[in-house]
Every structure is written in C-alpha cells, then in structure tokens.
Design a protein around this motif. Sequence first.
Motif, PDB file in Angstrom:
ATOM      1  N   SER A  20       0.816  -1.224   0.000  1.00 28.18           N
ATOM      2  CA  SER A  20       0.000   0.000   0.000  1.00 28.18           C
ATOM      3  C   SER A  20       0.846   1.269   0.000  1.00 28.18           C
ATOM      4  O   SER A  20       0.367   2.328  -0.394  1.00 28.18           O
ATOM      5  CB  SER A  20      -0.942   0.007   1.203  1.00 28.18           C
ATOM      6  OG  SER A  20      -0.230   0.186   2.401  1.00 28.18           O
ATOM      7  N   THR A  21       2.090   1.164   0.440  1.00 25.32           N
ATOM      8  CA  THR A  21       2.964   2.346   0.466  1.00 25.32           C
ATOM      9  C   THR A  21       3.934   2.373  -0.708  1.00 25.32           C
ATOM     10  O   THR A  21       4.774   3.264  -0.789  1.00 25.32           O
ATOM     11  CB  THR A  21       3.770   2.413   1.781  1.00 25.32           C
ATOM     12  OG1 THR A  21       4.578   1.239   1.891  1.00 25.32           O
ATOM     13  CG2 THR A  21       2.856   2.531   2.976  1.00 25.32           C
ATOM     14  N   PRO A  26       0.902   2.912 -10.403  1.00 13.70           N
ATOM     15  CA  PRO A  26      -0.341   2.400  -9.808  1.00 13.70           C
ATOM     16  C   PRO A  26      -0.649   0.960 -10.251  1.00 13.70           C
ATOM     17  O   PRO A  26      -1.151   0.172  -9.458  1.00 13.70           O
ATOM     18  CB  PRO A  26      -1.405   3.370 -10.311  1.00 13.70           C
ATOM     19  CG  PRO A  26      -0.660   4.639 -10.574  1.00 13.70           C
ATOM     20  CD  PRO A  26       0.695   4.199 -11.047  1.00 13.70           C
ATOM     21  N   ARG A  27      -0.306   0.622 -11.476  1.00  9.95           N
ATOM     22  CA  ARG A  27      -0.554  -0.733 -11.977  1.00  9.95           C
ATOM     23  C   ARG A  27       0.255  -1.763 -11.188  1.00  9.95           C
ATOM     24  O   ARG A  27      -0.257  -2.814 -10.828  1.00  9.95           O
ATOM     25  CB  ARG A  27      -0.218  -0.812 -13.463  1.00  9.95           C
ATOM     26  CG  ARG A  27      -0.433  -2.210 -14.033  1.00  9.95           C
ATOM     27  CD  ARG A  27      -0.146  -2.253 -15.500  1.00  9.95           C
ATOM     28  NE  ARG A  27      -1.269  -1.612 -16.174  1.00  9.95           N
ATOM     29  CZ  ARG A  27      -1.251  -1.207 -17.417  1.00  9.95           C
ATOM     30  NH1 ARG A  27      -0.184  -1.356 -18.142  1.00  9.95           N
ATOM     31  NH2 ARG A  27      -2.309  -0.650 -17.962  1.00  9.95           N
ATOM     32  N   GLU A  28       1.520  -1.458 -10.919  1.00  9.11           N
ATOM     33  CA  GLU A  28       2.370  -2.373 -10.150  1.00  9.11           C
ATOM     34  C   GLU A  28       1.869  -2.482  -8.717  1.00  9.11           C
ATOM     35  O   GLU A  28       1.820  -3.566  -8.145  1.00  9.11           O
ATOM     36  CB  GLU A  28       3.826  -1.919 -10.181  1.00  9.11           C
ATOM     37  CG  GLU A  28       4.772  -2.752  -9.346  1.00  9.11           C
ATOM     38  CD  GLU A  28       4.941  -4.200  -9.818  1.00  9.11           C
ATOM     39  OE1 GLU A  28       5.418  -5.017  -9.009  1.00  9.11           O
ATOM     40  OE2 GLU A  28       4.578  -4.514 -10.959  1.00  9.11           O
ATOM     41  N   GLN A  29       1.482  -1.359  -8.134  1.00 10.48           N
ATOM     42  CA  GLN A  29       0.956  -1.385  -6.768  1.00 10.48           C
ATOM     43  C   GLN A  29      -0.306  -2.247  -6.707  1.00 10.48           C
ATOM     44  O   GLN A  29      -0.455  -3.071  -5.806  1.00 10.48           O
ATOM     45  CB  GLN A  29       0.650   0.025  -6.273  1.00 10.48           C
ATOM     46  CG  GLN A  29       0.148   0.044  -4.845  1.00 10.48           C
ATOM     47  CD  GLN A  29      -0.161   1.438  -4.349  1.00 10.48           C
ATOM     48  OE1 GLN A  29      -0.541   2.303  -5.127  1.00 10.48           O
ATOM     49  NE2 GLN A  29      -0.001   1.655  -3.069  1.00 10.48           N
ATOM     50  N   GLN A  30      -1.190  -2.077  -7.662  1.00  8.17           N
ATOM     51  CA  GLN A  30      -2.417  -2.867  -7.681  1.00  8.17           C
ATOM     52  C   GLN A  30      -2.114  -4.354  -7.836  1.00  8.17           C
ATOM     53  O   GLN A  30      -2.720  -5.201  -7.179  1.00  8.17           O
ATOM     54  CB  GLN A  30      -3.344  -2.392  -8.811  1.00  8.17           C
ATOM     55  CG  GLN A  30      -4.695  -3.050  -8.799  1.00  8.17           C
ATOM     56  CD  GLN A  30      -5.506  -2.716  -7.551  1.00  8.17           C
ATOM     57  OE1 GLN A  30      -5.441  -1.605  -7.041  1.00  8.17           O
ATOM     58  NE2 GLN A  30      -6.257  -3.671  -7.057  1.00  8.17           N
ATOM     59  N   ALA A  31      -1.144  -4.681  -8.701  1.00 10.45           N
ATOM     60  CA  ALA A  31      -0.759  -6.077  -8.900  1.00 10.45           C
ATOM     61  C   ALA A  31      -0.231  -6.687  -7.600  1.00 10.45           C
ATOM     62  O   ALA A  31      -0.547  -7.834  -7.276  1.00 10.45           O
ATOM     63  CB  ALA A  31       0.279  -6.181 -10.011  1.00 10.45           C
ATOM     64  N   LEU A  32       0.558  -5.912  -6.856  1.00 14.60           N
ATOM     65  CA  LEU A  32       1.061  -6.397  -5.571  1.00 14.60           C
ATOM     66  C   LEU A  32      -0.081  -6.681  -4.604  1.00 14.60           C
ATOM     67  O   LEU A  32      -0.122  -7.716  -3.952  1.00 14.60           O
ATOM     68  CB  LEU A  32       2.012  -5.370  -4.943  1.00 14.60           C
ATOM     69  CG  LEU A  32       3.398  -5.250  -5.526  1.00 14.60           C
ATOM     70  CD1 LEU A  32       4.112  -4.033  -4.939  1.00 14.60           C
ATOM     71  CD2 LEU A  32       4.202  -6.508  -5.273  1.00 14.60           C
ATOM     72  N   LEU A  33      -1.011  -5.759  -4.521  1.00 13.15           N
ATOM     73  CA  LEU A  33      -2.104  -5.896  -3.567  1.00 13.15           C
ATOM     74  C   LEU A  33      -3.087  -7.000  -3.959  1.00 13.15           C
ATOM     75  O   LEU A  33      -3.778  -7.552  -3.100  1.00 13.15           O
ATOM     76  CB  LEU A  33      -2.831  -4.557  -3.406  1.00 13.15           C
ATOM     77  CG  LEU A  33      -1.991  -3.447  -2.775  1.00 13.15           C
ATOM     78  CD1 LEU A  33      -2.740  -2.120  -2.805  1.00 13.15           C
ATOM     79  CD2 LEU A  33      -1.576  -3.797  -1.357  1.00 13.15           C
ATOM     80  N   GLU A  34      -3.146  -7.328  -5.235  1.00 11.80           N
ATOM     81  CA  GLU A  34      -4.051  -8.378  -5.689  1.00 11.80           C
ATOM     82  C   GLU A  34      -3.477  -9.786  -5.526  1.00 11.80           C
ATOM     83  O   GLU A  34      -4.225 -10.758  -5.615  1.00 11.80           O
ATOM     84  CB  GLU A  34      -4.439  -8.147  -7.151  1.00 11.80           C
ATOM     85  CG  GLU A  34      -5.396  -6.986  -7.329  1.00 11.80           C
ATOM     86  CD  GLU A  34      -5.769  -6.746  -8.770  1.00 11.80           C
ATOM     87  OE1 GLU A  34      -5.271  -7.459  -9.669  1.00 11.80           O
ATOM     88  OE2 GLU A  34      -6.570  -5.831  -9.012  1.00 11.80           O
ATOM     89  N   LEU A  35      -2.179  -9.887  -5.296  1.00  9.83           N
ATOM     90  CA  LEU A  35      -1.597 -11.214  -5.089  1.00  9.83           C
ATOM     91  C   LEU A  35      -2.220 -11.851  -3.853  1.00  9.83           C
ATOM     92  O   LEU A  35      -2.263 -11.231  -2.787  1.00  9.83           O
ATOM     93  CB  LEU A  35      -0.077 -11.120  -4.914  1.00  9.83           C
ATOM     94  CG  LEU A  35       0.737 -10.885  -6.172  1.00  9.83           C
ATOM     95  CD1 LEU A  35       2.201 -10.632  -5.816  1.00  9.83           C
ATOM     96  CD2 LEU A  35       0.637 -12.087  -7.111  1.00  9.83           C
TER      97      LEU A  35
END
Length: 73
Positions: A20-21, A26-35
């Motif tokens: 989240s930090t 934004p695409r990479e952050q979203q991919a991380l959070l969706e794992l």
Amino acid sequence: MSGDLRRNLFPTLFSFFVGSTFEGTPREQQALLELEDTIARLKREKETSKNTLNYLIVASTVKDVFPSSSNSS
C-alpha cells in the motif's frame, strides 16, 4: 517457512502495508495488492524494492559525477 507464514498473520499484514505504500506505478501497486499468496507478494516486494534501491544508487552516483547535468534538463 511457508507454513509459519500461513499460520501467522503478521507477514500478511506487513506485506499489504508494504504494497500500500509502494511508490511505483499504480498498476504495479495494484498487482502487488491483488496477489493472494503472502510469500509471492513478499518476494515480489523484495525484488521491486531491490530494483528501486539499485536505480536510486545509480541516479545518485550519476548526479554526484555530473552535478550540472540535472540543471541542463
């Protein structure tokens, strides 16, 4: 080790905090959070952090070697 991560919520919460930090795209952050797998998320965050650190080291070195190059852009 993976069994320990699944039984303990701290690594999961920590991995979501890091994701989240994340200051990347934004695409990479979203991919991380969706794992869904905590271990996979932590490994990807580690790799992303390592790449970011390497980039910042190189950028800082270039700035130190060529201090006026940042003023010419």
